[in-house]
Design a protein around this motif. Structure first.
Motif, short mmCIF file in Angstrom:
data_model
loop_
_atom_site.label_atom_id
_atom_site.label_comp_id
_atom_site.label_asym_id
_atom_site.label_seq_id
_atom_site.Cartn_x
_atom_site.Cartn_y
_atom_site.Cartn_z
N ASP A 1 -10.25 -0.47 -8.95
CA ASP A 1 -9.83 -0.27 -7.52
C ASP A 1 -8.76 -1.18 -6.99
O ASP A 1 -8.88 -1.47 -5.64
CB ASP A 1 -10.41 0.56 -6.85
CG ASP A 1 -9.72 1.83 -5.64
OD1 ASP A 1 -8.39 2.10 -5.80
OD2 ASP A 1 -10.54 2.20 -4.78
N TRP A 2 -7.95 -1.60 -7.05
CA TRP A 2 -6.41 -2.15 -7.00
C TRP A 2 -5.86 -1.42 -5.69
O TRP A 2 -5.08 -1.02 -6.44
CB TRP A 2 -6.36 -3.51 -7.76
CG TRP A 2 -5.20 -4.99 -7.00
CD1 TRP A 2 -5.28 -5.94 -6.02
CD2 TRP A 2 -3.77 -5.00 -7.53
NE1 TRP A 2 -4.66 -6.44 -5.82
CE2 TRP A 2 -3.42 -5.61 -6.03
CE3 TRP A 2 -3.51 -4.34 -8.05
CZ2 TRP A 2 -2.72 -6.60 -6.42
CZ3 TRP A 2 -1.40 -4.17 -8.20
CH2 TRP A 2 -1.77 -6.24 -7.46
N GLU B 1 -3.74 -5.97 -1.23
CA GLU B 1 -3.77 -7.00 -1.61
C GLU B 1 -2.69 -7.35 -3.11
O GLU B 1 -2.16 -7.70 -3.01
CB GLU B 1 -5.16 -5.81 -2.06
CG GLU B 1 -6.42 -5.21 -1.88
CD GLU B 1 -7.02 -4.66 -2.14
OE1 GLU B 1 -8.00 -5.24 -2.03
OE2 GLU B 1 -7.09 -3.42 -3.01
N ASP B 2 -3.34 -9.32 -2.31
CA ASP B 2 -2.78 -10.36 -3.13
C ASP B 2 -2.93 -9.79 -5.03
O ASP B 2 -4.10 -9.51 -4.81
CB ASP B 2 -2.45 -11.23 -2.60
CG ASP B 2 -3.77 -11.87 -2.32
OD1 ASP B 2 -4.80 -11.58 -2.29
OD2 ASP B 2 -3.61 -12.90 -1.15
N VAL B 3 -2.64 -11.06 -6.01
CA VAL B 3 -3.33 -11.23 -6.84
C VAL B 3 -4.60 -12.12 -7.13
O VAL B 3 -5.47 -11.37 -7.99
CB VAL B 3 -2.63 -12.21 -8.18
CG1 VAL B 3 -2.38 -12.28 -9.04
CG2 VAL B 3 -1.18 -11.36 -8.11
N ALA B 4 -4.85 -12.47 -6.06
CA ALA B 4 -5.84 -13.23 -5.64
C ALA B 4 -7.63 -12.04 -5.22
O ALA B 4 -8.64 -12.39 -6.24
CB ALA B 4 -6.40 -14.20 -4.78
N ALA B 5 -6.94 -11.11 -4.53
CA ALA B 5 -7.88 -10.19 -4.35
C ALA B 5 -7.94 -9.36 -5.70
O ALA B 5 -9.01 -9.23 -6.48
CB ALA B 5 -7.39 -9.02 -3.21
N LEU B 6 -7.16 -9.33 -6.64
CA LEU B 6 -6.98 -8.28 -7.76
C LEU B 6 -8.03 -9.18 -9.35
O LEU B 6 -8.89 -8.68 -9.38
CB LEU B 6 -5.86 -8.55 -8.45
CG LEU B 6 -5.07 -7.62 -10.08
CD1 LEU B 6 -6.28 -6.40 -9.83
CD2 LEU B 6 -4.28 -7.62 -10.16
N LYS B 7 -8.25 -10.64 -9.07
CA LYS B 7 -8.49 -11.37 -10.38
C LYS B 7 -9.82 -11.11 -9.16
O LYS B 7 -10.68 -11.14 -10.57
CB LYS B 7 -8.08 -13.02 -9.86
CG LYS B 7 -7.03 -12.78 -10.66
CD LYS B 7 -6.83 -14.79 -10.63
CE LYS B 7 -6.05 -15.02 -11.97
NZ LYS B 7 -5.65 -16.48 -11.96
N ALA B 8 -10.82 -11.16 -8.61
CA ALA B 8 -11.83 -10.78 -8.33
C ALA B 8 -11.97 -9.72 -7.97
O ALA B 8 -13.12 -9.26 -8.33
CB ALA B 8 -11.36 -10.92 -6.47
#
Length: 729
Positions: A324-325, A330-337
């Motif tokens: 759920d991104w 939200e950025d790519v760092a948030a997606l990876k997290a």
């Protein structure tokens, strides 16, 4: 009927020219060619045909049915089992004599072991578990298909009621049963009690239809799918169509260029995460249909429910990982997290599912990583042991999405109960089939980037590695040459299954890309394309090089000196430096093999720029082995002069060399003859006296990227025929 939702492909003239078995193959191929009728590898067909018994010479009825494995679209005669129909019917007496009779008894599974006893004419094709369905139904011709439209009804809460509403008395209903002998008996009983029907809806599964005429059976199958699809679409449009699908949109898709950029950033890392037990190869899908689903309000709920049809979840696992991104905030760092947290939770949930559902004799738990990852704004990433399998996984989840769309439009989607799903996924017969599969090839599950693959050594390396199961990315400054090598590979090995009619990326075991290794941006762009095509890569083989001879005065122009070092040294460093960023993201061990030369240690007149650049390349191997350790092994291959098949030896250079060494030749002599003379001249200067070929070099590259030399790094292997001037000193 006129058809809108399926393709009517029957050709009376073609059908009339075929014998009975060929007609079955023809019908099967037509049905399998339309993904709306059945999925890749799914469904089966049969015909009951009168043939001469090879022992008695008497006429006997033989059931020809699609055997275990295979795909209807591509099936040939050898993909079908042939069984004595009377002996199959007699197996009912054997089954009935067992102490227990039910879906999950050992007796059910034991019947599969009885099918070889019914084999007609020593046909070696193993029988499918669906064989009883075809044998026990009265029709001479039977089609068992997995159309999305039908499964939408089969996976609906009110399946039985909807079957009556949509088909009236045309189609009976049987609740979910695991495919096998008991289901065949249940269908036989239904056909006896309802002699007028010629089709049965199979709860959670699909449907089966039959007739005594092959063409009528084919058209009946199409008619029923068409009727189901038309009903669903009418209900779907009434609920708002695309705009209202899956509860409407919650997120918006990123633009295509943005999606590609994000995929390039996350895929190597994600590949490393899901490849902790065994390496996987990825397929990305971001078309309108999959984006509509992943962006929707209902996607989290429906994804969590998992798939319904057994054919689906054997590929896609019990459910996908939905992340759920928010692509807008939200950025790519948030997606990876979120992916990292989601993967951890998924593995724990899968282990809990296994432990809750397992039996005393269940096989050990398989890889707990997801094979399907859904990301709003981006689309879907599917994983498999190779590109073909990951495409099929993507195709199957597309089918699951379409099933959910249809079921939600007409009623309410329900998935297969988890215990039932587990009993299919960990079915001992399925496990036995997995164990019978041939061992994977040495470079299976790997992606290799061959730079300079358009000709010479690079082309030979590409062909050598793909033979061992590797996926090959053919890279060359000349795009047409790279694509030509890739086409040679795909023409020989095929694109694999799961391409036709799906809209999913069609690349198979090889693709061709262009890159200039003296340009970092060009290298990075090519490696990003590799990530999007396959999810990442494992090894890189750099075979690109240049030789610029000295002019008549014995000197080389400054720009040619810089070009020689730019391609032979700096380019290899740029490739290593850019590739290492991705290797670190993946966290998977890899290999880098550079091409140096015997000239690196042999000083001679007329090739000062080339020889010194190769000496630098030798030391670059050693330096990079230290810099990239322990994750990446770095080695080199040092050929002596390779004339045959080399792009560095065009006709004019061959003639120049022959003249230089006073080797007789004629101006009108065939190029092949000139090359052979020069190659033998160089061979005569070696200890083995044999011309060195690109294939000789390719063997060294192969050894260096396998685990056969897994403890070797920082070394340069010579393949020079025994050039004693190049001996270590």
């Amino acid at each position: 009927m006129s058809y809108k939702y399926v393709n009517y492909l029957w050709d009376d003239a073609k059908a009339a020219s075929l014998d009975f078995v060929s007609l079955l193959v023809y019908r099967s191929n037509l049905l399998g060619s339309d993904q709306r009728i059945t999925n890749t590898g799914g469904g089966n067909t049969s015909s009951k045909i009168v043939e001469k018994d090879p022992l008695s010479g008497e006429d006997v009825e033989v059931l020809w049915v699609k055997g275990s494995g295979g795909d209807l679209r591509t099936s040939k005669k050898e993909n079908f089992s042939s069984l004595y129909q009377s002996k199959l019917i007699d197996l009912q007496k054997v089954y009935g004599s067992q102490p227990e009779r039910g879906l999950k008894t050992q007796a059910e599974d034991d019947m599969v072991g009885m099918y070889p006893h019914t084999t007609f004419n020593l046909n070696p094709r193993p029988s499918s578990i669906d064989t009883p369905l075809h044998s026990f139904l009265p029709g001479k011709h039977v089609d068992h298909m997995h159309p999305n439209a039908i499964i939408s009804i089969a996976a609906s809460r009110r399946c039985e009621e909807l079957t009556k509403e949509i088909f009236g008395g045309e189609m009976a209903y049987v609740p979910w049963m695991r495919p096998g002998f008991e289901l065949g008996l249940a269908m036989q009983e239904i056909s006896r009690q309802q002699p007028g029907i010629k089709a049965i809806m199979m709860g959670q599964h699909g449907f089966i239809s039959w007739d005594d005429d092959a063409k009528v059976c084919y058209t009946l199958t199409l008619d029923l799918i068409e009727k189901a699809a038309a009903y669903i679409e009418s209900k779907y449009e009434a609920k708002g169509g695309h705009a209202g699908a899956f509860g409407g949109a919650k997120y918006q898709s990123l633009e295509e260029a943005q999606r590609q950029a994000v995929f390039a950033q996350i895929l190597p890392w994600l590949r490393g995460q899901v490849s902790q037990q065994k390496r996987f190869v990825g397929t990305v899908q971001d078309d309108e249909k999959i984006l509509r689903f992943v962006n929707s309000n209902d996607a989290p709920r429906l994804a969590e429910l998992g798939t319904s049809c057994p054919d689906h979840f054997l590929r896609t696992k019990i459910k996908p990982l939905y992340v759920d991104w928010n692509p807008q905030s939200e950025d790519v760092a948030a997606l990876k997290a979120k992916l990292a947290a989601g993967l951890e939770a998924y593995r724990a949930d899968y282990a809990e599912y296994y432990n809750r559902c397992k039996h005393a004799n269940s096989p050990a738990m398989r890889d707990a990583n997801p094979t399907v990852v859904l990301i709003p704004g981006l689309g879907m990433v599917a994983w498999g042991k190779d590109k073909s399998e990951s495409r099929v996984t993507a195709e199957f989840y597309n089918c699951a999405v379409e099933v959910m769309r249809g079921a939600e439009a007409i009623d309410e989607y329900v998935s297969l109960p988890q215990q039932e799903a587990f009993d299919i996924e960990y079915w001992l017969l399925e496990e036995a089939k997995l164990q019978r599969m041939p061992a994977e090839k040495e470079l299976a599950r790997q992606v290799h980037v061959v730079i300079g693959a358009g000709s010479g050594i690079g082309k030979e390396v590409a062909h050598r590695l793909v033979k061992e199961g590797a996926h090959i990315v053919c890279v060359d400054l000349n795009l047409a040459a790279a694509e030509a090598t890739a086409k040679e590979i795909t023409d020989k090995y095929g694109l694999g299954i799961g391409v036709a009619g799906t809209g999913i990326s069609g690349c198979g075991p090889a693709i061709g890309l262009s890159a200039n290794i003296t340009d970092r941006a060009s290298i990075r762009a090519a490696l990003d394309q590799v990530a999007i095509a396959y999810g990442g890569f494992d090894s890189i083989e750099v075979t690109a090089g240049i030789f610029v001879p000295s002019d008549t005065t014995g000197h080389i122009p400054d720009d040619k000196w810089a070009l020689t070092f730019g391609i032979n040294v700096t380019g290899s460093y740029f490739v290593a430096d850019e590739a290492y960023k991705i290797w670190k993201e993946q966290g998977l061990r890899g290999n880098l093999v550079l091409t140096t030369s015997a000239n690196a240690v042999v000083a001679k007149k007329g090739s000062v720029a080339y020889d010194t650049s190769k000496a630098a390349a030798n030391h670059l191997v050693r330096e990079l082995a230290i810099e990239l350790s322990p994750l990446v092994r770095v080695n080199g291959v040092a050929p002596a002069t390779v004339v045959q098949g080399s792009a560095m030896f065009p006709r004019d250079r061959v003639i120049g060399s022959l003249a230089k060494y006073n080797i007789p030749y004629a101006d009108d002599e065939a190029t092949e003859s000139l090359v052979s003379k020069l190659a033998q001249f160089y061979a005569d200067r070696t200890l083995t006296k044999a011309p060195i070929t690109p294939a000789d070099q390719a063997e060294a590259y192969f050894l260096l990227v396998t685990n056969r030399l897994s403890k070797t790094t920082g070394q340069v292997i010579t393949v020079d025929g025994g050039l004693h001037e190049a001996f270590l000193r």
